[in-house]
Design an enzyme around this catalytic site. Structure first.
Site, PDB file in Angstrom:
ATOM      1  CB  CYS B  65     -18.600  16.179  28.735  1.00  0.00           C
ATOM      2  SG  CYS B  65     -19.431  15.168  27.518  1.00  0.00           S
ATOM      3  CB  CYS B  68     -12.431  15.467  31.329  1.00  0.00           C
ATOM      4  SG  CYS B  68     -12.004  13.735  31.595  1.00  0.00           S
ATOM      5  CG  HIS B  69     -14.003  18.780  28.603  1.00  0.00           C
ATOM      6  ND1 HIS B  69     -12.943  19.165  27.818  1.00  0.00           N
ATOM      7  CD2 HIS B  69     -14.379  17.565  28.142  1.00  0.00           C
ATOM      8  CE1 HIS B  69     -12.699  18.217  26.919  1.00  0.00           C
ATOM      9  NE2 HIS B  69     -13.546  17.239  27.095  1.00  0.00           N
ATOM     10  CB  CYS B 103     -14.334  12.805  24.106  1.00  0.00           C
ATOM     11  SG  CYS B 103     -13.147  14.096  24.501  1.00  0.00           S
ATOM     12  CB  CYS B 166     -18.923  24.202  -4.085  1.00  0.00           C
ATOM     13  SG  CYS B 166     -18.855  22.447  -3.738  1.00  0.00           S
ATOM     14  CB  CYS B 169     -23.624  28.154  -6.391  1.00  0.00           C
ATOM     15  SG  CYS B 169     -24.891  27.456  -7.449  1.00  0.00           S
ATOM     16  NE  ARG B 207     -27.679  24.064   3.275  1.00  0.00           N
ATOM     17  CZ  ARG B 207     -27.799  23.780   1.976  1.00  0.00           C
ATOM     18  NH1 ARG B 207     -27.543  22.566   1.529  1.00  0.00           N
ATOM     19  NH2 ARG B 207     -28.180  24.708   1.140  1.00  0.00           N
ATOM     20  CB  CYS B 211     -24.645  21.440  -1.596  1.00  0.00           C
ATOM     21  SG  CYS B 211     -25.090  23.182  -1.390  1.00  0.00           S
TER      22      CYS B 211
END
Lengths: 106, 250
Positions: B65, B68-69, B103, B166, B169, B207, B211
């Protein structure tokens, strides 16, 4: 995540009480759970952690089930001399891991 | 009277800007203390691993990574505050996990990383951490509009066996107790987050699945574009809040 996170002050005054923190990546499988097919999952926890300061033992902890994954331990020691803190921990497979952190005492 | 009614309706429609709170503010003091101390926050195990992976050469192209970055604190600072974004080359809105995998396949010629694998979580949290304390500012331009609307629909639509949305709540009842803990406003400021319930770091997708399962709705597979739509809508809704990745949540 083989490496633990160790927090030791890089520099300390002689006689100073310093905070030592270590966070180890480990599943800490309690041995109480069952997998999706109902089979018990074998216990796999870190059961012992020892910290030596220039080869003198300064801290020892026995760990038991019901300690959360990725255990975090914090304790104090007195900065006596420049050197190395060495942490050694053993899990239920008998695997022994070590990590070190330097400390400079002035 | 009608005017009053309209005002009242608007007030209930969404969390008012002045009342907007990060999930951090709904956490207990103990959980906040764990998050605030980088030495005690287990999320940093992954951040540390992510830094190693950032500098490791991988794939047929033999590039890392960093090749390039460069330094992550310059090059990817702010990314977590403005993602998901529309990627012209993908022809769709993508999140950070998808960007990392694009990438990998295109520039590193490496295999994509599986969702919720430690390596993908490590890279995502390392990238996310560079944006810590920056304000969320996701752009909804014409190309992202349809994805945003899809996310909004999903957020507001009743679903599952208990026929819950959703929004019921997180817009209408935030701050009240549910199963022993306060209902937050669903602002995804801290993902990937270390959830004590999971005993590990997990993505926003995970996550959202939590739910959905709690609502007894069918959670789509991890690859589903619906998650990106929800992520985009939630990030746009959280505009102005500070990124606190890797966060610790109950």
């Amino acid at each position: 995540m083989a490496r633990p996170l160790i927090n030791v002050p890089a520099k300390a005054k002689k006689g100073e009480v310093v905070d030592i923190k270590i966070l180890i990546s480990h599943p800490m499988e309690s041995g109480q759970r069952r997998d999706n097919s109902g089979q018990p999952i074998a216990r796999d926890i870190i059961n012992l952690l020892v910290c030596t300061y220039n080869d003198t033992e300064v801290f020892r902890a026995e760990l038991f089930p019901a300690i959360a994954a990725n255990p975090f331990l914090s304790f104090c020691t007195v900065a006596t001399e420049t050197g190395t803190l060495k942490f050694t921990w053993t899990d239920d497979h008998g695997t022994v891991d070590t990590a070190t952190a330097p400390i400079e005492v002035t | 009277m009608i005017r009053f009614f309209v005002v009242a309706l608007l007030a209930f429609a969404a969390v008012a800007t002045a009342q907007k709170k990060s999930g951090y503010e709904f956490s207990s003091r103990e959980t906040q203390a764990m998050q605030d101390d980088d030495a005690a926050n287990p999320g940093f195990l992954w951040v540390q691993q992510g830094e190693t992976l950032w500098n490791r050469r991988d794939g047929a192209a033999g590039k890392s990574c960093a090749d390039c970055h460069g330094e992550a604190n310059n090059s990817v600072r702010g990314v977590a505050a403005r993602y998901p974004v529309f990627a012209p080359e993908a022809g769709a809105v993508i999140d950070i996990e998808q960007r990392i995998n694009r990438c990998r396949t295109e520039h590193q010629q490496a295999k994509p990383l599986a969702y919720e694998s430690d390596d993908l979580l490590a890279l995502t949290s390392f990238v996310g951490k560079q944006s810590r304390a920056m304000s969320i500012d996701v752009a909804i331009d014409a190309r992202a509009r349809s994805t945003f609307e899809r996310g909004k629909t999903l957020f507001e639509q009743r679903q599952g066996q208990i026929n819950l949305s959703c929004s019921q709540c997180h817009d209408d009842n935030w701050g009240k107790q549910l199963a022993g803990s306060p209902i937050p406003q669903a602002h995804p400021t801290g993902y990937p987050a270390y959830r004590l319930e999971w005993q590990t770091l997990g993505s926003l997708r995970r996550r959202l699945r939590n739910c959905l399962i709690g609502m007894r709705a069918e959670a789509p597979p991890y690859e589903s574009a619906d998650y990106v739509a929800l992520e985009l809508f939630l990030m746009a809704r959280a505009k102005g809040l500070a990124i606190d990745t890797p966060s610790v949540r109950r």
